[in-house]
Design an enzyme around this catalytic site. Structure first.
Site, PDB file in Angstrom:
ATOM      1  N   GLY A  17      -6.074 -19.237  52.880  1.00 35.59           N
ATOM      2  CA  GLY A  17      -5.868 -20.235  53.946  1.00 35.59           C
ATOM      3  C   GLY A  17      -4.526 -20.124  54.664  1.00 35.59           C
ATOM      4  N   GLY A  20      -5.114 -16.413  59.634  1.00 35.62           N
ATOM      5  CA  GLY A  20      -6.404 -16.141  60.278  1.00 35.62           C
ATOM      6  C   GLY A  20      -7.412 -17.274  60.247  1.00 35.62           C
ATOM      7  NE  ARG A  41      -3.033 -10.527  48.281  1.00 35.66           N
ATOM      8  CZ  ARG A  41      -3.348  -9.368  48.838  1.00 35.66           C
ATOM      9  NH1 ARG A  41      -3.475  -8.302  48.087  1.00 35.66           N
ATOM     10  NH2 ARG A  41      -3.545  -9.268  50.136  1.00 35.66           N
ATOM     11  CE1 TYR A 147     -19.152  -5.262  55.899  1.00 33.15           C
ATOM     12  CE2 TYR A 147     -18.515  -5.459  58.200  1.00 33.15           C
ATOM     13  CZ  TYR A 147     -18.179  -5.470  56.851  1.00 33.15           C
ATOM     14  OH  TYR A 147     -16.879  -5.681  56.468  1.00 33.15           O
ATOM     15  CE  LYS A 162     -16.268 -10.371  53.310  1.00 33.17           C
ATOM     16  NZ  LYS A 162     -15.619 -11.690  53.252  1.00 33.17           N
ATOM     17  N   PRO A 190     -16.953 -10.140  65.007  1.00 35.62           N
ATOM     18  CG  PRO A 190     -16.766  -8.360  66.500  1.00 35.62           C
ATOM     19  CD  PRO A 190     -17.759  -9.146  65.718  1.00 35.62           C
ATOM     20  CB  ILE A 191     -13.084 -13.970  64.813  1.00 31.24           C
ATOM     21  CG1 ILE A 191     -14.552 -14.431  64.843  1.00 31.24           C
ATOM     22  CG2 ILE A 191     -12.155 -15.069  65.310  1.00 31.24           C
ATOM     23  CD1 ILE A 191     -14.850 -15.616  63.934  1.00 31.24           C
ATOM     24  NE  ARG A 199      -5.307  -4.965  55.643  1.00 33.82           N
ATOM     25  CZ  ARG A 199      -4.539  -6.040  55.773  1.00 33.82           C
ATOM     26  NH1 ARG A 199      -4.837  -6.977  56.655  1.00 33.82           N
ATOM     27  NH2 ARG A 199      -3.461  -6.181  55.028  1.00 33.82           N
TER      28      ARG A 199
HETATM   29  C1  HXC Z   1      -7.853   4.214  51.707  1.00 37.92           C
HETATM   30  C2  HXC Z   1      -6.641   2.557  50.676  1.00 37.92           C
HETATM   31  C3  HXC Z   1      -6.374   1.955  51.929  1.00 37.92           C
HETATM   32  C4  HXC Z   1      -6.909   2.578  53.093  1.00 37.92           C
HETATM   33  C5  HXC Z   1      -5.402   0.804  50.386  1.00 37.92           C
HETATM   34  N1  HXC Z   1      -6.026   1.800  49.764  1.00 37.92           N
HETATM   35  N2  HXC Z   1      -5.606   0.859  51.707  1.00 37.92           N
HETATM   36  N3  HXC Z   1      -7.374   3.672  50.560  1.00 37.92           N
HETATM   37  N4  HXC Z   1      -7.639   3.707  52.931  1.00 37.92           N
HETATM   38  N5  HXC Z   1      -6.684   2.094  54.305  1.00 37.92           N
HETATM   39  C6  HXC Z   1      -6.013   2.104  48.335  1.00 37.92           C
HETATM   40  C7  HXC Z   1      -4.601   2.401  47.834  1.00 37.92           C
HETATM   41  O1  HXC Z   1      -4.233   3.749  48.057  1.00 37.92           O
HETATM   42  C8  HXC Z   1      -4.742   2.066  46.349  1.00 37.92           C
HETATM   43  O2  HXC Z   1      -5.369   3.117  45.645  1.00 37.92           O
HETATM   44  C9  HXC Z   1      -5.706   0.897  46.348  1.00 37.92           C
HETATM   45  O3  HXC Z   1      -6.418   0.956  47.585  1.00 37.92           O
HETATM   46  C10 HXC Z   1      -4.986  -0.430  46.262  1.00 37.92           C
HETATM   47  O4  HXC Z   1      -4.038  -0.466  47.328  1.00 37.92           O
HETATM   48  P1  HXC Z   1      -2.831  -1.504  47.349  1.00 37.92           P
HETATM   49  O5  HXC Z   1      -2.116  -1.362  48.634  1.00 37.92           O
HETATM   50  O6  HXC Z   1      -2.032  -1.389  46.080  1.00 37.92           O
HETATM   51  O7  HXC Z   1      -3.663  -2.856  47.250  1.00 37.92           O
HETATM   52  P2  HXC Z   1      -3.257  -4.315  47.546  1.00 37.92           P
HETATM   53  O8  HXC Z   1      -1.774  -4.467  47.777  1.00 37.92           O
HETATM   54  O9  HXC Z   1      -3.869  -5.091  46.473  1.00 37.92           O
HETATM   55  O10 HXC Z   1      -3.959  -4.635  48.961  1.00 37.92           O
HETATM   56  C11 HXC Z   1      -5.340  -4.856  49.076  1.00 37.92           C
HETATM   57  C12 HXC Z   1      -5.896  -4.267  50.383  1.00 37.92           C
HETATM   58  C13 HXC Z   1      -5.076  -4.709  51.613  1.00 37.92           C
HETATM   59  C14 HXC Z   1      -7.361  -4.709  50.473  1.00 37.92           C
HETATM   60  C15 HXC Z   1      -5.849  -2.747  50.277  1.00 37.92           C
HETATM   61  O11 HXC Z   1      -5.658  -4.182  52.797  1.00 37.92           O
HETATM   62  C16 HXC Z   1      -4.972  -6.199  51.746  1.00 37.92           C
HETATM   63  O12 HXC Z   1      -4.088  -6.817  51.140  1.00 37.92           O
HETATM   64  N6  HXC Z   1      -5.850  -6.866  52.525  1.00 37.92           N
HETATM   65  C17 HXC Z   1      -5.910  -8.334  52.684  1.00 37.92           C
HETATM   66  C18 HXC Z   1      -6.221  -8.791  54.068  1.00 37.92           C
HETATM   67  C19 HXC Z   1      -7.399  -8.127  54.754  1.00 37.92           C
HETATM   68  O13 HXC Z   1      -7.801  -7.011  54.387  1.00 37.92           O
HETATM   69  N7  HXC Z   1      -7.917  -8.777  55.755  1.00 37.92           N
HETATM   70  C20 HXC Z   1      -9.055  -8.272  56.569  1.00 37.92           C
HETATM   71  C21 HXC Z   1     -10.271  -9.008  56.296  1.00 37.92           C
HETATM   72  S1  HXC Z   1     -11.455  -8.640  57.570  1.00 37.92           S
HETATM   73  P3  HXC Z   1      -4.567   4.221  44.782  1.00 37.92           P
HETATM   74  O14 HXC Z   1      -5.627   5.017  44.116  1.00 37.92           O
HETATM   75  O15 HXC Z   1      -3.762   5.020  45.777  1.00 37.92           O
HETATM   76  O16 HXC Z   1      -3.683   3.474  43.818  1.00 37.92           O
HETATM   77  C22 HXC Z   1     -12.966  -8.494  56.842  1.00 37.92           C
HETATM   78  C23 HXC Z   1     -14.225  -8.342  57.678  1.00 37.92           C
HETATM   79  C24 HXC Z   1     -13.985  -7.930  59.061  1.00 37.92           C
HETATM   80  O17 HXC Z   1     -13.095  -8.533  55.695  1.00 37.92           O
HETATM   81  C25 HXC Z   1     -15.285  -7.635  59.818  1.00 37.92           C
HETATM   82  C26 HXC Z   1     -15.007  -7.458  61.277  1.00 37.92           C
HETATM   83  C27 HXC Z   1     -16.225  -7.467  62.116  1.00 37.92           C
HETATM   84  P1  NAP Z   2      -6.933 -12.363  57.100  1.00 40.48           P
HETATM   85  O1  NAP Z   2      -6.060 -13.188  57.970  1.00 40.48           O
HETATM   86  O2  NAP Z   2      -6.418 -11.055  56.614  1.00 40.48           O
HETATM   87  O3  NAP Z   2      -7.351 -13.281  55.872  1.00 40.48           O
HETATM   88  C1  NAP Z   2      -7.483 -12.845  54.556  1.00 40.48           C
HETATM   89  C2  NAP Z   2      -6.718 -13.808  53.670  1.00 40.48           C
HETATM   90  O4  NAP Z   2      -7.054 -13.538  52.318  1.00 40.48           O
HETATM   91  C3  NAP Z   2      -5.213 -13.685  53.800  1.00 40.48           C
HETATM   92  O5  NAP Z   2      -4.647 -14.958  53.987  1.00 40.48           O
HETATM   93  C4  NAP Z   2      -4.771 -13.106  52.471  1.00 40.48           C
HETATM   94  O6  NAP Z   2      -3.496 -13.620  52.094  1.00 40.48           O
HETATM   95  C5  NAP Z   2      -5.875 -13.604  51.538  1.00 40.48           C
HETATM   96  N1  NAP Z   2      -6.032 -12.763  50.372  1.00 40.48           N
HETATM   97  C6  NAP Z   2      -6.254 -11.420  50.338  1.00 40.48           C
HETATM   98  N2  NAP Z   2      -6.295 -10.999  49.080  1.00 40.48           N
HETATM   99  C7  NAP Z   2      -6.121 -12.089  48.291  1.00 40.48           C
HETATM  100  C8  NAP Z   2      -6.059 -12.292  46.885  1.00 40.48           C
HETATM  101  N3  NAP Z   2      -6.208 -11.280  46.037  1.00 40.48           N
HETATM  102  N4  NAP Z   2      -5.874 -13.558  46.423  1.00 40.48           N
HETATM  103  C9  NAP Z   2      -5.735 -14.587  47.287  1.00 40.48           C
HETATM  104  N5  NAP Z   2      -5.774 -14.456  48.620  1.00 40.48           N
HETATM  105  C10 NAP Z   2      -5.966 -13.226  49.120  1.00 40.48           C
HETATM  106  O7  NAP Z   2      -8.317 -12.055  57.817  1.00 40.48           O
HETATM  107  P2  NAP Z   2      -9.390 -13.000  58.532  1.00 40.48           P
HETATM  108  O8  NAP Z   2      -9.905 -12.263  59.689  1.00 40.48           O
HETATM  109  O9  NAP Z   2      -8.847 -14.361  58.712  1.00 40.48           O
HETATM  110  O10 NAP Z   2     -10.548 -13.042  57.434  1.00 40.48           O
HETATM  111  C11 NAP Z   2     -10.966 -14.256  56.834  1.00 40.48           C
HETATM  112  C12 NAP Z   2     -12.376 -14.095  56.303  1.00 40.48           C
HETATM  113  O11 NAP Z   2     -13.277 -13.840  57.368  1.00 40.48           O
HETATM  114  C13 NAP Z   2     -12.557 -12.953  55.319  1.00 40.48           C
HETATM  115  O12 NAP Z   2     -13.469 -13.329  54.319  1.00 40.48           O
HETATM  116  C14 NAP Z   2     -13.160 -11.862  56.173  1.00 40.48           C
HETATM  117  O13 NAP Z   2     -13.910 -10.950  55.409  1.00 40.48           O
HETATM  118  C15 NAP Z   2     -14.042 -12.698  57.082  1.00 40.48           C
HETATM  119  N6  NAP Z   2     -14.434 -12.046  58.329  1.00 40.48           N
HETATM  120  C16 NAP Z   2     -13.529 -11.900  59.319  1.00 40.48           C
HETATM  121  C17 NAP Z   2     -13.933 -11.329  60.522  1.00 40.48           C
HETATM  122  C18 NAP Z   2     -12.996 -11.155  61.676  1.00 40.48           C
HETATM  123  O14 NAP Z   2     -13.352 -10.492  62.632  1.00 40.48           O
HETATM  124  N7  NAP Z   2     -11.807 -11.735  61.651  1.00 40.48           N
HETATM  125  C19 NAP Z   2     -15.260 -10.898  60.668  1.00 40.48           C
HETATM  126  C20 NAP Z   2     -16.142 -11.042  59.618  1.00 40.48           C
HETATM  127  C21 NAP Z   2     -15.720 -11.647  58.443  1.00 40.48           C
HETATM  128  P3  NAP Z   2      -2.484 -12.770  51.179  1.00 40.48           P
HETATM  129  O15 NAP Z   2      -2.433 -11.395  51.760  1.00 40.48           O
HETATM  130  O16 NAP Z   2      -1.191 -13.523  51.288  1.00 40.48           O
HETATM  131  O17 NAP Z   2      -3.037 -12.812  49.801  1.00 40.48           O
END
Ligand code: HXC
Ligand code: NAP
Length: 282
Positions: A17, A20, A41, A147, A162, A190-191, A199
């Site tokens: 929370g 985004g 986190r 998806y 998912k 997408p939002i 990413r």
């Molecule tokens: C390949 C990757 C990678 C990448 C990380 N890894 N990013 N591999 N390509 N782009 C690998 C690392 O090398 C590592 O493996 C392992 O994943 C863990 O990486 P860390 O960086 O240590 O992980 P962590 O710090 O826990 O971060 C988690 C994360 C990061 C998922 C990788 O992106 C994150 O914190 N995301 C949170 C927010 C987020 O993703 N929001 C988007 C949601 S949108 P090795 O083997 O090297 O140790 C969504 C839907 C969107 O979900 C749909 C749109 C239409």
């Molecule tokens: P976002 O801003 O990156 O939100 C993800 C949130 O999850 C961040 O606040 C992150 O905070 C938290 N998070 C990640 N790993 C966590 C962990 N291990 N423990 C606790 N919190 C964690 O992205 P968003 O676009 O708002 O996405 C929100 C939701 O919508 C997600 O479920 C995503 O899959 C979904 N969604 C988004 C889109 C889009 O286009 N935006 C489309 C389809 C679905 P920390 O990094 O501080 O932990």
């Protein structure tokens, strides 16, 4: 769109929370009278969001917690429960990135599956066990993607996670429904948020391509997502259970329709040539 007291006296936890869509939903729930707990986190991000949202309502609380860690989730939920049971859980925290699947390490899979599938499971179980024990009515809202049934290339850890969350949603909607717990999901298209777009759209020009894939020609907004979330957790949606509500402007349907792309490819002459010919009269 809603009565101002729609969520009055409701206590909600929104995972992820601090940023985004989760942050937008926290804002909306506060405006509608709820007490809101947010987790994530990054402590600093949470503190900044809490400070910003406090201008709307003092009933905002942030707790740093990694949802991958079941023990940490237990501790967070216990802390919240000390002030009273939750009524609403929004499993919004997620991780995702674009990658070619064959290049991913096991830890990369674990990172995403751990947040999305296991994180959702940890928080749902921690709350669910407490609700069932005291017979407390509650509602869970999960956040998935469009998806889940088709799958998607290049986001395989997210797609499998998912899809699992949607199976969890439908399973527990039935298993826990007769004990007062509703469970639904939103599948957004997408939002624009920093977390998702940084990413998943590596070049800004790709936004144009993404917009062409959408019948409405635009992205969704966090406010539209938050309004749907508020509706689904409210009593007004009390008979909606086990549903996954797609909110994508019709994007996935456009991608799925067999003949949709012809609309952009056929010329005026070709459309005219396909009309029935007038009978010649002889
Ligand atoms: C390949 C990757 C990678 C990448 C990380 N890894 N990013 N591999 N390509 N782009 C690998 C690392 O090398 C590592 O493996 C392992 O994943 C863990 O990486 P860390 O960086 O240590 O992980 P962590 O710090 O826990 O971060 C988690 C994360 C990061 C998922 C990788 O992106 C994150 O914190 N995301 C949170 C927010 C987020 O993703 N929001 C988007 C949601 S949108 P090795 O083997 O090297 O140790 C969504 C839907 C969107 O979900 C749909 C749109 C239409
Ligand atoms: P976002 O801003 O990156 O939100 C993800 C949130 O999850 C961040 O606040 C992150 O905070 C938290 N998070 C990640 N790993 C966590 C962990 N291990 N423990 C606790 N919190 C964690 O992205 P968003 O676009 O708002 O996405 C929100 C939701 O919508 C997600 O479920 C995503 O899959 C979904 N969604 C988004 C889109 C889009 O286009 N935006 C489309 C389809 C679905 P920390 O990094 O501080 O932990």
């Amino acid at each position: 769109m809603f009565q101002k007291d729609l969520l009055q006296a409701r206590r909600a936890l929104i995972t992820g929370g601090g940023t985004g869509l989760g942050k937008g939903t926290a804002r909306r729930f506060l405006e509608l009278g709820a007490t809101v707990y947010i987790c994530g986190r990054r402590e600093k991000v949470l503190a900044e969001t809490e400070k910003e949202l406090r201008q709307i309502s003092r009933n905002i609380h942030s707790i740093p917690c990694d949802v991958r860690d079941a023990a940490a989730v237990e501790k967070m939920v216990e802390t919240i429960w000390n002030d009273g049971p939750l009524d609403i859980l929004v499993n919004n925290a997620a991780g995702n990135f674009l990658a070619r699947t064959e290049e991913l390490s096991l830890r990369a899979f674990e990172a995403v599956i751990g947040i999305v599938l296991m994180g959702t499971l940890h928080v749902t179980l921690a709350c669910g066990r407490r609700w069932l024990k005291i017979g407390h009515r509650a509602v869970v809202l999960n956040v998935t993607t469009t998806y889940t049934t088709s799958g998607s290339a290049y986001v395989v850890p997210s797609a499998v996670s998912k899809a699992g969350v949607e199976a969890l949603t439908r399973s527990l909607a039935v298993e826990w429904g007769n004990r007062g717990i509703r469970m639904n999901a939103i599948a957004p298209g997408p939002i624009p948020t920093e977390g998702a777009f940084s990413r998943l759209l590596p070049r800004p020009e790709l936004e144009k391509h993404a917009l062409q894939r959408n019948p409405l020609g635009r992205f969704g907004t966090p406010a539209e997502f938050a309004n749907l979330a508020a509706f689904l957790v409210s009593d007004g949606a009390g008979y909606i259970n086990g549903e996954v509500v797609v909110m994508d402007g019709g994007e996935w349907l456009q991608g799925a329709g067999e003949f949709t792309s012809l609309g952009r490819m056929l010329t005026e002459e070709e459309w005219a040539s396909m009309k029935p010919r007038k009978p010649s009269g002889d």
